[in-house]
Design a protein around this motif. Structure first.
Motif, mmCIF file in Angstrom:
data_model
loop_
_atom_site.group_PDB
_atom_site.id
_atom_site.type_symbol
_atom_site.label_atom_id
_atom_site.label_comp_id
_atom_site.label_asym_id
_atom_site.label_seq_id
_atom_site.Cartn_x
_atom_site.Cartn_y
_atom_site.Cartn_z
ATOM 1 N N PRO A 23 0.560 -22.322 13.546
ATOM 2 C CA PRO A 23 -0.497 -21.513 13.453
ATOM 3 C C PRO A 23 -2.060 -22.202 13.285
ATOM 4 C CG PRO A 23 0.929 -21.521 11.395
ATOM 5 C CD PRO A 23 1.393 -22.344 12.438
ATOM 6 N N SER A 24 -3.017 -21.211 13.295
ATOM 7 C CA SER A 24 -4.501 -21.857 12.821
ATOM 8 C C SER A 24 -5.093 -21.326 11.726
ATOM 9 C CB SER A 24 -5.146 -21.849 14.124
ATOM 10 O OG SER A 24 -5.505 -20.439 14.237
ATOM 11 N N VAL A 25 -5.776 -21.836 11.109
ATOM 12 C CA VAL A 25 -6.550 -21.318 9.996
ATOM 13 C C VAL A 25 -8.027 -21.700 10.133
ATOM 14 C CG1 VAL A 25 -7.184 -21.992 7.531
ATOM 15 C CG2 VAL A 25 -4.845 -21.857 8.238
ATOM 16 N N ALA B 87 -10.427 -18.823 3.410
ATOM 17 C CA ALA B 87 -9.353 -19.507 4.309
ATOM 18 C C ALA B 87 -8.546 -18.134 4.954
ATOM 19 C CB ALA B 87 -8.509 -20.207 3.628
ATOM 20 N N SER C 112 -6.195 -16.713 8.004
ATOM 21 C CA SER C 112 -5.077 -17.048 8.956
ATOM 22 C C SER C 112 -4.923 -15.583 9.699
ATOM 23 C CB SER C 112 -3.889 -17.711 8.211
ATOM 24 O OG SER C 112 -3.492 -16.736 7.288
ATOM 25 N N LEU D 270 -8.053 -15.417 2.509
ATOM 26 C CA LEU D 270 -8.140 -15.790 0.933
ATOM 27 C C LEU D 270 -9.124 -16.337 0.446
ATOM 28 C CD1 LEU D 270 -4.608 -17.392 1.530
ATOM 29 C CD2 LEU D 270 -4.852 -15.273 0.513
ATOM 30 N N LEU E 116 -1.135 -25.249 4.964
ATOM 31 C CA LEU E 116 -2.100 -25.489 6.116
ATOM 32 C C LEU E 116 -3.475 -25.115 5.579
ATOM 33 C CD1 LEU E 116 -2.484 -26.696 9.136
ATOM 34 C CD2 LEU E 116 -2.403 -24.055 9.901
ATOM 35 N N GLU E 117 -3.698 -23.999 4.787
ATOM 36 C CA GLU E 117 -4.971 -23.585 4.366
ATOM 37 C C GLU E 117 -5.718 -24.790 3.521
ATOM 38 O OE1 GLU E 117 -2.152 -21.661 4.257
ATOM 39 O OE2 GLU E 117 -2.871 -19.554 4.875
ATOM 40 N N ALA F 104 -6.591 -27.458 5.595
ATOM 41 C CA ALA F 104 -7.889 -27.061 6.693
ATOM 42 C C ALA F 104 -9.105 -27.213 5.890
ATOM 43 C CB ALA F 104 -7.732 -25.664 7.025
ATOM 44 N N LEU F 105 -8.947 -26.781 4.536
ATOM 45 C CA LEU F 105 -10.215 -27.125 3.513
ATOM 46 C C LEU F 105 -10.657 -28.345 3.389
ATOM 47 C CD1 LEU F 105 -9.060 -24.395 0.969
ATOM 48 C CD2 LEU F 105 -11.291 -24.379 2.097
#
Lengths: 158, 496
Positions: A30-32, A44, A46, A51, B455-456, B459-460
C-alpha cells in the motif's frame, strides 16, 4: 530514490511513487501520503485512514508519532554504528557522570571486566571490557559529564 | 494563615504545589539549580531563586541555600514536595528555628518512621501488624535457625545495614539455611562492613498497597483509602491506582484502622502514607511510613475529590480543613501512569535530550502533572520522571481505557520515554484481571518488545527534510549541549 532508515537494528526503505505517495520499494504494498493541514498539522493518509501525525528531525535522528506510538529512526547513510568508537573503544550507553576508574592504564583486562563506573539519575552502571586486552587509555576522567555514545576508554586486543 | 511559601523542589511536584498555592491566594517562591533556570517549575512561581550548580548536593539538597532563599524572599513557610529535603528531620528543625513553618510532620515523627528498627518497634507496641521476623544485634546462628523454624518457610535473610534489595536472600527449606546464612553474612560484611543479619517471613507474591493518612491541625487523624502500587520495575512504581482491585470494603476498613493507629503512634500531623505488604490470604504487614506527600497522591485526590496540598497548607497554618473527613467517600476509579525519560527496550536506561515537541491530550476526567514543556532540557542530574498522567472514570475498565487513550495521544518527541511500554502494560491480560503482584512486570515483559514500524511512520521519516551532517558525534565529551544549541538543530516538519 529510496531513503533508508534504521529502526531497532533493522533497515527499512521508503520512496516516493509517481503520484508523490510513499511506498516500500521492495514490496508491491500500500501507499501513504503525508499532507499538511492549513493549520500546519501533519496528516498520514492511507486507503484505510486519515490520521494525525507528528514528526521532527535532527541531524542524526527522526522522531515520529503516529497511530498512538512514538518511533525514533536513524537515517542510514549518516548514522554510524553506536557503541563503536574509533580505535575499538567502548562508549557510554547512557548520558551520565563518570564516577571512578576501576583499573589503571596499562592493565591487562579480561573480557567482561568492569573498567569504570558511570552514574546518571540515581543509577550506577559498570562499563565492561568488550574483549580481553590492554587498557591503553581513558577518554573521560572521573567527574566528567558525558553524552550517550561518548567513547570512554580503549582496550587494545591481545 | 501562611502568606508566602518556598517550594523546595523541582519538576512536576513543584509545579503542582504552586498551583494549589495560587488557588489559596498564597504567594510562591521557586528554587532552581543553574541547569533549571528555564524549567517550568522555575517559571510557575511568583519569584525564583537560583540555588547553585546543577548537582543536587549543591542545589536542591543544599539546606543552607534553601534556608537563605526562604529568608531573603520573606517566606513564612516551606513546602518540601517529595524526595530531596522532604524527610530530613534536622532540616525541619532548622526551618522552625528560623521561624519558617515546615509544611509536613514534626521532626520527631520523621525520625521514628525514618528508622527501620525504631518504626518496627513503635508499630509492634501500637499493635500494627509487622512482617513476622526476628531482629537482634547479637543473634547467634543457632538462635536464628530456631526463630526461622518458628516463623516458617520460606524465610528472608536481610543484612541489617542493607537496602534496595542488596544483601537479601530467600531460604526455601531448613537444610539450605546454614549455607545461605553464611553467604548472607559474608555479603553483608563486604558490602556494608557489618555482618548483622535479621530474619523475616518471606511473603510470596505480595502486593504493595498503601493507605493515605492525614493529621489535621487539632490532631485528628483519618485515612483516605488505599492505593495499589504493585506495578513496579526494579522497586520503582510506574502505575498506581485507587481503589485496589484486591481491597474490599472490609479489608479497606481494617487497613485504614491499622494505618491510623500507625500514624497515632507518632502523633502524626499533615499528609503521610503507610505502606503495607498485602499477602494473598488477605493478611497485611506494615512496611514503612512515608512522612511526606507521595508521588502518586493524585489518584487519591481524584477518587475523593480533595486537594491534599491545599489541606497540607491549611493544616500547617493551624486552620481547619475545607472538608469533613467523616462524610468523604471514594467515587469511581483513578489510575496514574508515570512518564519516565528511559528506554524500556534497553534495561530502562535513563535518557536525556531536549523535549522538541510536546502535545498533551485534553480529555474529560484526565489530569496531567508535568515538569517539562517544549524546549525543556532533560539532563542527567535528577530523577528521570517527566510527568504523571492520571485518568478518572466510573469503573476500573473505563479508567484503563481512558488512560490508554490519553497515553496514545500524549506526544513527546526528542527524548526517549516509556510511554509505548506503559500502553502495553495497560493492555496486558494481567493488568485487566487486576491480579497484580510486585513480580508482574518482571514476569510479563522480560524482555519488552517495542512496536513494529508501520508504513505511516516510515513515510513520515521519508518526508523529513534531509539534514546536513551535524557535529553531534564529534561533540566534546566534556560538555553537554545547552538546550538552545540542541534546539537549533531540530527541524519541525510543520514549519517547512
Amino acid at each position: 530514490m529510496a531513503k533508508k532508515f534504521r529502526y531497532r537494528d533493522q533497515e527499512f526503505s521508503i520512496e516516493k511513487d509517481k503520484s508523490g505517495d510513499w511506498v516500500n520499494p521492495e514490496t508491491d504494498g500500500p501507499s501513504v501520503s503525508i499532507t499538511r493541514t492549513p493549520g500546519g498539522s501533519l496528516r498520514a493518509k492511507s486507503d484505510h485512514a486519515d490520521l494525525p501525525a507528528y514528526a521532527i528531525a535532527s541531524a542524526d535522528q527522526v522522531w515520529v508519532h503516529v497511530k498512538g506510538r512514538a518511533y525514533v529512526l536513524e537515517p542510514v547513510q549518516k548514522s554510524r554504528r553506536r557503541g563503536k568508537a574509533p580505535g575499538g573503544g567502548l562508549t557510554a550507553p547512557m548520558p551520565g557522570q563518570v564516577m571512578r576508574h576501576l583499573v589503571n592504564v596499562g592493565d591487562k583486562v579480561e573480557e567482561g571486566e568492569a573498567l569504570l563506573v558511570i552514574e546518571a539519575m540515581k543509577m550506577q552502571l559498570e562499563i565492561k571490557a568488550p574483549h580481553s586486552g590492554t587498557l591503553t587509555r581513558f577518554l573521560a576522567e572521573p567527574g566528567e559529564t558525558v553524552p550517550a555514545g561518548t567513547a570512554l576508554a580503549e582496550v587494545a586486543p591481545e | 494563615m501562611i502568606r508566602k511559601v518556598l517550594v523546595a523542589n523541582r519538576g512536576e511536584i513543584a509545579v503542582r504545589v504552586m498551583r494549589s498555592l495560587k488557588e489559596l491566594g498564597v504567594a510562591s517562591v521557586a528554587v532552581a539549580s543553574e541547569a533549571d533556570i528555564n524549567a517550568p517549575h522555575a517559571l510557575a512561581a511568583d519569584e525564583c531563586v537560583i540555588l547553585g550548580p546543577a548537582p543536587a548536593s549543591e542545589s536542591y539538597l543544599n539546606t543552607k541555600a534553601l534556608l537563605k532563599a526562604a529568608k531573603d524572599t520573606g517566606c513564612d513557610a516551606l513546602h518540601p514536595g517529595y524526595g530531596f529535603v522532604s524527610e530530613n528531620a534536622s532540616f525541619t528543625e532548622e526551618c522552625e528555628k528560623h521561624g519558617i513553618v515546615f509544611i509536613g510532620p514534626s521532626a520527631e515523627s520523621m525520625r521514628v518512621m525514618g528508622s527501620k528498627t525504631a518504626s518496627r518497634a513503635a508499630m509492634t507496641d501500637a499493635g500494627v501488624p509487622v512482617v513476622p521476623g526476628f531482629h537482634s544485634e547479637k543473634g547467634s546462628d543457632d538462635e536464628l535457625f530456631e526463630k526461622a523454624k518458628e516463623i516458617g518457610w520460606p524465610i528472608l535473610l536481610k543484612a541489617s545495614a542493607g537496602g534496595g534489595g542488596k544483601g537479601m536472600r530467600v531460604v526455601d527449606k531448613p537444610d539450605a539455611f546454614a549455607s545461605s546464612l553464611e553467604l548472607c553474612r559474608s555479603e553483608a560484611k563486604v558490602s556494608f562492613g557489618d555482618d548483622t543479619v535479621y530474619l523475616e517471613k518471606y511473603v510470596t507474591n505480595p502486593r504493595h498497597v498503601e493507605i493515605q493518612v492525614f493529621g489535621d491541625f487539632e490532631g485528628n487523624i483519618f485515612a483516605l483509602g488505599e492505593r495499589e502500587c504493585s506495578v513496579q520495575r526494579r522497586h520503582q512504581k510506574i502505575i498506581e491506582e485507587s481503589p485496589s482491585p484486591a481491597v474490599d470494603a472490609n479489608l479497606r476498613k481494617r487497613m485504614s484502622a491499622a494505618a491510623v493507629e500507625a500514624a497515632k503512634a507518632v502523633a502524626y500531623k499533615n499528609a503521610g502514607t503507610v505502606e503495607f505488604l498485602l499477602d494473598e490470604d488477605g493478611s497485611f504487614y506494615f512496611l514503612e511510613m512515608n512522612t511526606r506527600l507521595q508521588v502518586e497522591h493524585p489518584v487519591t485526590e481524584m477518587v475523593y475529590g480533595v486537594d491534599l496540598v491545599a489541606a497540607q497548607v491549611l493544616t500547617a497554618s493551624g486552620k481547619p480543613l475545607t472538608f469533613d473527613p467523616k462524610t468523604l467517600a471514594p467515587r469511581g476509579h483513578a489510575i496514574e501512569a508515570r512518564v519516565y525519560a528511559e528506554d524500556p527496550a534497553v534495561g530502562f536506561l535513563p535518557q536525556s535530550g531536549t523535549v522538541a515537541l510536546l502535545r498533551e491530550p485534553m480529555i474529560p476526567g484526565l489530569r496531567i502533572d508535568s515538569g517539562v514543556a517544549e524546549g525543556s532540557e532533560v539532563g542527567v542530574y535528577y530523577d528521570p520522571m517527566l510527568a504523571k498522567i492520571i485518568a478518572w472514570a466510573e469503573t476500573r475498565e473505563a479508567a484503563t481505557a481512558r488512560l490508554r487513550a490519553a497515553l496514545e495521544q500524549y506526544v513527546l518527541l526528542g527524548v526517549q520515554t516509556n510511554v509505548n511500554f506503559l500502553i502495553d502494560v495497560l493492555g496486558h491480560p494481567t493488568w485487566e484481571s487486576g491480579k497484580l503482584t510486585t513480580g508482574f512486570l518482571g514476569q510479563a515483559f522480560d524482555p519488552w518488545t517495542p512496536p513494529e514500524l508501520p508504513l505511516e511512520a516510515l513515510a513520515l521519516a521519508g518526508h523529513a527534510p534531509s539534514q546536513k551532517s551535524s557535529t553531534h558525534e564529534n561533540r566534546s565529551s566534556t560538555q553537554l549541549p545547552t538546550p538552545w544549541q540542541e534546539w537549533g538543530a531540530w527541524r519541525s516538519l510543520t514549519e517547512n
